[in-house]
Write a protein that holds these residues in place. Structure first.
Motif, PDB file in Angstrom:
ATOM      1  N   LYS A 165     -36.878 -21.921  -1.379  1.00  0.00           N
ATOM      2  CA  LYS A 165     -36.854 -22.932  -0.321  1.00  0.00           C
ATOM      3  C   LYS A 165     -37.229 -24.296  -0.906  1.00  0.00           C
ATOM      4  N   ASP A 166     -38.367 -24.329  -1.606  1.00  0.00           N
ATOM      5  CA  ASP A 166     -38.817 -25.591  -2.218  1.00  0.00           C
ATOM      6  C   ASP A 166     -38.768 -25.530  -3.747  1.00  0.00           C
ATOM      7  N   LEU A 167     -38.093 -24.541  -4.284  1.00  0.00           N
ATOM      8  CA  LEU A 167     -37.950 -24.335  -5.742  1.00  0.00           C
ATOM      9  C   LEU A 167     -39.311 -24.355  -6.448  1.00  0.00           C
ATOM     10  N   ILE A 168     -40.170 -23.429  -6.022  1.00  0.00           N
ATOM     11  CA  ILE A 168     -41.524 -23.328  -6.582  1.00  0.00           C
ATOM     12  C   ILE A 168     -41.561 -22.246  -7.662  1.00  0.00           C
ATOM     13  N   PHE A 169     -41.662 -22.695  -8.903  1.00  0.00           N
ATOM     14  CA  PHE A 169     -41.810 -21.768 -10.038  1.00  0.00           C
ATOM     15  C   PHE A 169     -42.955 -22.303 -10.877  1.00  0.00           C
ATOM     16  N   ASP A 170     -44.152 -21.850 -10.543  1.00  0.00           N
ATOM     17  CA  ASP A 170     -45.364 -22.429 -11.115  1.00  0.00           C
ATOM     18  C   ASP A 170     -46.295 -21.313 -11.545  1.00  0.00           C
ATOM     19  N   GLU A 171     -46.897 -21.476 -12.706  1.00  0.00           N
ATOM     20  CA  GLU A 171     -47.733 -20.407 -13.269  1.00  0.00           C
ATOM     21  C   GLU A 171     -48.989 -20.133 -12.438  1.00  0.00           C
ATOM     22  N   HIS A 172     -49.314 -21.022 -11.505  1.00  0.00           N
ATOM     23  CA  HIS A 172     -50.524 -20.820 -10.693  1.00  0.00           C
ATOM     24  C   HIS A 172     -50.259 -20.036  -9.409  1.00  0.00           C
ATOM     25  N   PHE A 173     -48.975 -19.822  -9.104  1.00  0.00           N
ATOM     26  CA  PHE A 173     -48.635 -19.132  -7.855  1.00  0.00           C
ATOM     27  C   PHE A 173     -47.947 -17.799  -8.156  1.00  0.00           C
ATOM     28  N   CYS A 174     -48.411 -16.754  -7.483  1.00  0.00           N
ATOM     29  CA  CYS A 174     -47.792 -15.429  -7.651  1.00  0.00           C
ATOM     30  C   CYS A 174     -46.296 -15.526  -7.354  1.00  0.00           C
TER      31      CYS A 174
ATOM     32  N   THR B 196     -54.523 -16.243 -11.234  1.00  0.00           N
ATOM     33  CA  THR B 196     -54.636 -16.512 -12.674  1.00  0.00           C
ATOM     34  C   THR B 196     -54.115 -15.310 -13.459  1.00  0.00           C
ATOM     35  N   GLU B 197     -53.674 -14.274 -12.742  1.00  0.00           N
ATOM     36  CA  GLU B 197     -53.214 -13.049 -13.408  1.00  0.00           C
ATOM     37  C   GLU B 197     -51.722 -13.124 -13.729  1.00  0.00           C
ATOM     38  N   THR B 198     -51.287 -12.295 -14.682  1.00  0.00           N
ATOM     39  CA  THR B 198     -49.862 -12.224 -14.998  1.00  0.00           C
ATOM     40  C   THR B 198     -49.442 -10.758 -15.159  1.00  0.00           C
ATOM     41  N   ILE B 199     -48.143 -10.557 -15.123  1.00  0.00           N
ATOM     42  CA  ILE B 199     -47.572  -9.241 -15.402  1.00  0.00           C
ATOM     43  C   ILE B 199     -46.382  -9.483 -16.329  1.00  0.00           C
ATOM     44  N   THR B 200     -46.138  -8.559 -17.265  1.00  0.00           N
ATOM     45  CA  THR B 200     -44.992  -8.745 -18.158  1.00  0.00           C
ATOM     46  C   THR B 200     -43.696  -8.544 -17.375  1.00  0.00           C
ATOM     47  N   VAL B 201     -42.658  -9.273 -17.768  1.00  0.00           N
ATOM     48  CA  VAL B 201     -41.352  -9.129 -17.117  1.00  0.00           C
ATOM     49  C   VAL B 201     -40.814  -7.714 -17.347  1.00  0.00           C
ATOM     50  N   PHE B 202     -40.910  -7.244 -18.594  1.00  0.00           N
ATOM     51  CA  PHE B 202     -40.491  -5.875 -18.922  1.00  0.00           C
ATOM     52  C   PHE B 202     -41.728  -4.975 -18.907  1.00  0.00           C
TER      53      PHE B 202
ATOM     54  N   ASN C 195     -40.358 -13.762 -27.447  1.00  0.00           N
ATOM     55  CA  ASN C 195     -40.405 -12.322 -27.677  1.00  0.00           C
ATOM     56  C   ASN C 195     -40.470 -11.671 -26.303  1.00  0.00           C
ATOM     57  N   TYR C 196     -39.974 -10.440 -26.207  1.00  0.00           N
ATOM     58  CA  TYR C 196     -39.996  -9.753 -24.910  1.00  0.00           C
ATOM     59  C   TYR C 196     -41.401  -9.733 -24.309  1.00  0.00           C
ATOM     60  N   GLU C 197     -42.406  -9.453 -25.170  1.00  0.00           N
ATOM     61  CA  GLU C 197     -43.777  -9.323 -24.652  1.00  0.00           C
ATOM     62  C   GLU C 197     -44.369 -10.660 -24.196  1.00  0.00           C
ATOM     63  N   ASP C 198     -43.735 -11.775 -24.603  1.00  0.00           N
ATOM     64  CA  ASP C 198     -44.232 -13.104 -24.193  1.00  0.00           C
ATOM     65  C   ASP C 198     -43.749 -13.494 -22.800  1.00  0.00           C
ATOM     66  N   LEU C 199     -42.743 -12.795 -22.306  1.00  0.00           N
ATOM     67  CA  LEU C 199     -42.211 -13.130 -20.978  1.00  0.00           C
ATOM     68  C   LEU C 199     -43.144 -12.559 -19.915  1.00  0.00           C
ATOM     69  N   LYS C 200     -43.782 -13.454 -19.182  1.00  0.00           N
ATOM     70  CA  LYS C 200     -44.762 -13.019 -18.175  1.00  0.00           C
ATOM     71  C   LYS C 200     -44.557 -13.753 -16.861  1.00  0.00           C
ATOM     72  N   LEU C 201     -44.881 -13.059 -15.786  1.00  0.00           N
ATOM     73  CA  LEU C 201     -44.781 -13.635 -14.442  1.00  0.00           C
ATOM     74  C   LEU C 201     -46.182 -13.777 -13.855  1.00  0.00           C
ATOM     75  N   PRO C 202     -46.479 -14.929 -13.229  1.00  0.00           N
ATOM     76  CA  PRO C 202     -47.763 -15.036 -12.537  1.00  0.00           C
ATOM     77  C   PRO C 202     -47.753 -14.101 -11.328  1.00  0.00           C
ATOM     78  N   CYS C 203     -48.834 -13.337 -11.143  1.00  0.00           N
ATOM     79  CA  CYS C 203     -48.839 -12.450  -9.978  1.00  0.00           C
ATOM     80  C   CYS C 203     -50.247 -12.194  -9.487  1.00  0.00           C
ATOM     81  N   SER C 204     -50.355 -11.953  -8.198  1.00  0.00           N
ATOM     82  CA  SER C 204     -51.651 -11.675  -7.582  1.00  0.00           C
ATOM     83  C   SER C 204     -52.091 -10.267  -7.983  1.00  0.00           C
ATOM     84  N   PRO C 205     -53.407  -9.970  -7.904  1.00  0.00           N
ATOM     85  CA  PRO C 205     -53.887  -8.618  -8.226  1.00  0.00           C
ATOM     86  C   PRO C 205     -53.177  -7.537  -7.405  1.00  0.00           C
TER      87      PRO C 205
END
Length: 325
Positions: free
Chosen positions: A11-20, A28-34, A59-69
């Motif tokens: 909607k507002d094109l929000i892709f920010d490392e601080h938001f799940c 402040t948490e992340t999860i790997t894409v793969f 690297n594959y392991e460097d790809l991370k998504l910000p996500c809530s617990p």
């Protein structure tokens, strides 16, 4: 119309490392894409992945998504289910509910899409331009994101499913992990020794229906990898010529959100199947076998196929294919 109550980053094109990425909550948490277990099992975490931005290596392991617990926990639980099924091979994977496969695959496809969005936004920013997406893409990606939230929200799919997912037995050399993705078109294929699957995550099942004939013929056979590549090429090209825009009836009810596929009208869903273009695509997938476009399309001969005999349309038995695995 996408539900107003749930987070929609498109909607507002929000892709920010601080938001799940899934809920929009601060984190402040992340999860790997793969999934970590997949990278560990096939030892590809440290391998390079080619993104749209060729200038920035990942690297594959460097790809991370910000996500809530909460989201992290839900994906970890889903991973345990898929990993347990994976250990049972084809039967285990085939017994999984397709919604779980959609969520599991969706995380990887969305993760790659997320990185493509960030790349495009930053590229335009450097040029002093605004990051925009066409209304069609905003809607399609927004629907995909909403469906992915079914992992943590009371979202139900009424009637026909919004995806095509095919799971089948596949023979590979041990320890080979093959996958292809097309994040923009929300497609994914995955193959290991024992099984493979192909997912079109937002086609409302019409590509699966188009390929139903060959999927039925394959039943009970363990595919050769060259057949797997041809099958994905068929799905991929079908997506390319698909002329139908998936539509949904989305209703917010007391007990959650119901998503219903709106069936297409009478118009032809697919454009013209051009053997020349398909042969070019297929030759890209078959280049490991040294098969080129000129081998696929030969004068006064039907196109080369390892799935069907071009004259009788009978399924080609995998054991009759004399090519390496």
């Amino acid at each position: 119309m996408i539900s107003q109550t749930l987070f929609n980053p498109f909607k507002d094109l929000i892709f920010d490392e601080h938001f799940c990425f899934l809920t929009g909550n601060l984190t402040t948490e992340t999860i790997t894409v793969f999934p970590q277990w997949l990278m560990d099992h096939f030892k590809f975490g440290a391998e390079r992945i080619e993104m749209m931005d060729k200038a920035k290596p990942y690297n594959y392991e460097d790809l991370k998504l910000p996500c809530s617990p909460e989201v992290k926990k839900a994906f970890q639980e889903l991973d345990l289910q898929v990993q347990a099924a994976y250990k049972k091979g084809f039967k285990g994977m085939a017994s999984l509910d397709q919604e779980l496969l959609f969520q599991w695959t969706g995380r990887m496809v969305y993760g790659l899409l997320y990185y493509e969005m960030i790349y495009e936004r930053d590229r335009l920013l450097r040029q002093g331009e605004d990051f925009e997406l066409s209304p069609t893409l905003r809607e399609r990606f927004g629907h995909f994101h909403l469906m992915l939230q079914s992992l943590i929200e009371p979202i139900s799919f009424v009637g026909k499913k919004p995806w095509s997912i095919a799971v089948f037995p596949l023979k590979y050399s041990a320890d080979i992990f093959s996958y292809r993705d097309d994040a923009i078109n929300l497609m994914f294929s995955f193959g290991v020794n024992g099984f493979g699957f192909i997912a079109c995550l937002q086609d409302n099942g019409v590509i699966g229906e188009k390929q139903r004939d060959i999927l039925d013929k394959m039943e009970g056979h363990v595919l050769h990898p060259i057949q797997f590549e041809e099958l994905f090429a068929r799905f991929h090209y079908s997506d390319y010529i698909l002329q139908y825009k998936p539509k949904y009836k989305i209703e917010t009810q007391d007990n959650g959100i119901a998503i219903e596929v709106e069936t297409a009208g009478k118009q032809p869903l697919f454009g013209f199947w051009d053997e020349d273009i398909f042969a070019q695509l297929l030759s890209n997938y078959w280049q490991v076998y040294g098969i080129e476009k000129k081998d696929i399309l030969q004068f006064q001969k039907p196109p080369l196929s390892f799935l069907e005999n071009p004259y009788t349309k009978d399924f080609i038995k995998p054991e009759s294919i004399d090519l390496p695995f």
